[in-house]
Each structure stands twice: as structure tokens, then as C-alpha cells.
Design an enzyme around this catalytic site. Structure first.
Site, PDB file in Angstrom:
ATOM      1  N   TYR A  28      -8.464 -33.326  33.785  1.00 35.52           N
ATOM      2  CA  TYR A  28      -8.437 -33.562  32.358  1.00 35.52           C
ATOM      3  C   TYR A  28      -9.679 -33.596  31.936  1.00 35.52           C
ATOM      4  O   TYR A  28     -10.074 -33.948  30.593  1.00 35.52           O
ATOM      5  CB  TYR A  28      -7.830 -35.003  32.154  1.00 35.52           C
ATOM      6  CG  TYR A  28      -6.458 -35.055  32.736  1.00 35.52           C
ATOM      7  CD1 TYR A  28      -5.568 -34.024  32.307  1.00 35.52           C
ATOM      8  CD2 TYR A  28      -6.072 -35.939  33.869  1.00 35.52           C
ATOM      9  CE1 TYR A  28      -4.263 -34.273  32.897  1.00 35.52           C
ATOM     10  CE2 TYR A  28      -4.644 -35.759  34.196  1.00 35.52           C
ATOM     11  CZ  TYR A  28      -3.726 -35.086  33.839  1.00 35.52           C
ATOM     12  OH  TYR A  28      -2.490 -35.125  34.203  1.00 35.52           O
ATOM     13  N   ASP A  92      13.968 -35.230  19.785  1.00 29.90           N
ATOM     14  CA  ASP A  92      14.699 -35.211  18.691  1.00 29.90           C
ATOM     15  C   ASP A  92      14.023 -35.539  17.719  1.00 29.90           C
ATOM     16  O   ASP A  92      14.152 -35.130  16.350  1.00 29.90           O
ATOM     17  CB  ASP A  92      15.810 -36.338  19.022  1.00 29.90           C
ATOM     18  CG  ASP A  92      16.801 -35.641  20.077  1.00 29.90           C
ATOM     19  OD1 ASP A  92      16.988 -34.521  20.206  1.00 29.90           O
ATOM     20  OD2 ASP A  92      17.746 -36.685  20.220  1.00 29.90           O
ATOM     21  N   HIS A 105      -1.414 -29.025  26.506  1.00 31.31           N
ATOM     22  CA  HIS A 105      -1.723 -29.691  27.669  1.00 31.31           C
ATOM     23  C   HIS A 105      -3.272 -29.299  28.226  1.00 31.31           C
ATOM     24  O   HIS A 105      -3.496 -27.986  28.422  1.00 31.31           O
ATOM     25  CB  HIS A 105      -0.740 -29.516  28.873  1.00 31.31           C
ATOM     26  CG  HIS A 105       0.485 -29.870  28.598  1.00 31.31           C
ATOM     27  ND1 HIS A 105       1.164 -31.127  28.511  1.00 31.31           N
ATOM     28  CD2 HIS A 105       1.760 -29.166  28.248  1.00 31.31           C
ATOM     29  CE1 HIS A 105       2.506 -31.022  27.801  1.00 31.31           C
ATOM     30  NE2 HIS A 105       2.670 -29.922  27.665  1.00 31.31           N
TER      31      HIS A 105
HETATM   32  C1  DQA Z   1      -0.605 -33.762  30.522  1.00 25.19           C
HETATM   33  C2  DQA Z   1       0.024 -32.967  31.433  1.00 25.19           C
HETATM   34  C3  DQA Z   1       1.286 -34.200  31.798  1.00 25.19           C
HETATM   35  O1  DQA Z   1       2.065 -33.576  32.865  1.00 25.19           O
HETATM   36  C4  DQA Z   1       0.514 -35.289  32.176  1.00 25.19           C
HETATM   37  O2  DQA Z   1       1.764 -36.109  32.454  1.00 25.19           O
HETATM   38  C5  DQA Z   1      -0.299 -35.920  31.168  1.00 25.19           C
HETATM   39  C6  DQA Z   1      -1.395 -35.096  30.760  1.00 25.19           C
HETATM   40  C7  DQA Z   1      -1.930 -32.645  30.029  1.00 25.19           C
HETATM   41  O3  DQA Z   1      -2.629 -32.721  29.017  1.00 25.19           O
HETATM   42  O4  DQA Z   1      -2.405 -31.886  31.024  1.00 25.19           O
HETATM   43  O5  DQA Z   1      -0.307 -37.130  30.988  1.00 25.19           O
HETATM   44  O6  DQA Z   1      -0.047 -33.592  29.214  1.00 25.19           O
END
Ligand code: DQA
Length: 152
Positions: A28, A92, A105
Site C-alpha cells: 500500500y 447496489d 486498488h
Molecule cells: C485494496 C485491496 C483490498 O483487497 C484490501 O482489502 C484493501 C485495499 C487496495 O487498495 O489494494 O483494503 O482495496
């Protein structure tokens, strides 16, 4: 911008993004949500978009924010975190907004556990961008600018 310009983008973060700086930096990036939002704000302004930021750890609050979205935004950029993989309620509610949305993501969800490969937003979003870190948000903003006809 004229009164008819549609350039307001809601940048929505879900569960666990308030502690982004404490999560695995290899996945992240190690930055805080406010640092990430600051970066997104700069990219949005350069693309002549008006960002609005929202984060919550509460699914119902997220749903209620989506209910209000058509009054305050023209499009959305959504990283719902783990909710992405199971919250039909959020899917939804996103559908009801009727606004163009891009799913983002930070990590490459396709290359991780099988359950992360599933997204409740399939078929609802204009584009899904994953594994590009913060840069994915810049790409998402470009997609939304194009969708809304905002030329930079
Ligand atoms: C996420 C990926 C998701 O699987 C995970 O639960 C996150 C972060 C990402 O930004 O890579 O909380 O959304």
C-alpha cells in the site's frame, strides 16, 4: 468553468483507509490517506476536476454517502477496500447513483488471494485499475475526465 460543467469527482475510500500508513507498505505504499488525498487533489486540479474526499469504516455510512452522491458529485473514484469483495449493499447503492465510477486498488488484487479477485462492482464501473499504487488514481481521474467530457 461554466455552470453546466460536470467536473466534481467524489474520491471514496472504505474500511481501513484511515490507517493506511500502518498497513503493509509493500502493498500500500506506506503513505497516509491524507498524503494520498493531497496527491490526488493535485492531479485532479491539473485535470480541471474538483475532488471531494470521503472515508469511513462504517458500511452503512458509506451506503448513505452514496445515496447523497448525485447531489454533490458528477462521478466517483472508489476504493472500498475489503468491502469490494463482498458488500452487495455498497454495489447496489453505487448502481443507484447513476454516475460514472472507476474502481481503484493500490495493490494488484488479481495477483493476491482468490477472494480478492472477486469484485461486487463488476459491470457497474467504467474501469477497474489495480496494482499501480497511487498512480492508479491519476489514471482513474483521466478516465473520469474523459467520461465527463472535461478537457484539460
Ligand atoms: C485494496 C485491496 C483490498 O483487497 C484490501 O482489502 C484493501 C485495499 C487496495 O487498495 O489494494 O483494503 O482495496
Amino acid at each position: 468553468m461554466t455552470a453546466t460543467t460536470r467536473n466534481r469527482i467524489a474520491v471514496l475510500h472504505g474500511v481501513n483507509f484511515d490507517i493506511l500508513e500502518r498497513r503493509n507498505p509493500e502493498l500500500y505504499g506506506g503513505r497516509s490517506l491524507s498524503q494520498l488525498e493531497h496527491q490526488i487533489e493535485g492531479w485532479a486540479r491539473a485535470a480541471k476536476l474538483e475532488p471531494i474526499f470521503f472515508q469511513t469504516n462504517h458500511e452503512g455510512e458509506f451506503v448513505e454517502y452514496l445515496h447523497r452522491l448525485p447531489d454533490i458529485a458528477d462521478g466517483s473514484l472508489i476504493n472500498a477496500g475489503a468491502w469490494t469483495h463482498y458488500s452487495r449493499a455498497i454495489a447496489d447503492a453505487l448502481d443507484v447513483t447513476g454516475l460514472p465510477a472507476v474502481e481503484v486498488h493500490l495493490s494488484d488484487v488479481e495477483a493476491r488471494e482468490d477472494w480478492r479477485k472477486v469484485s461486487v462492482f463488476d459491470g457497474l464501473v467504467v474501469r477497474k485499475i489495480s496494482g499501480k499504487g497511487a498512480e492508479g488514481y491519476r489514471e482513474a481521474l483521466d478516465v473520469l475526465a474523459h467520461e465527463l467530457g472535461v478537457a484539460s
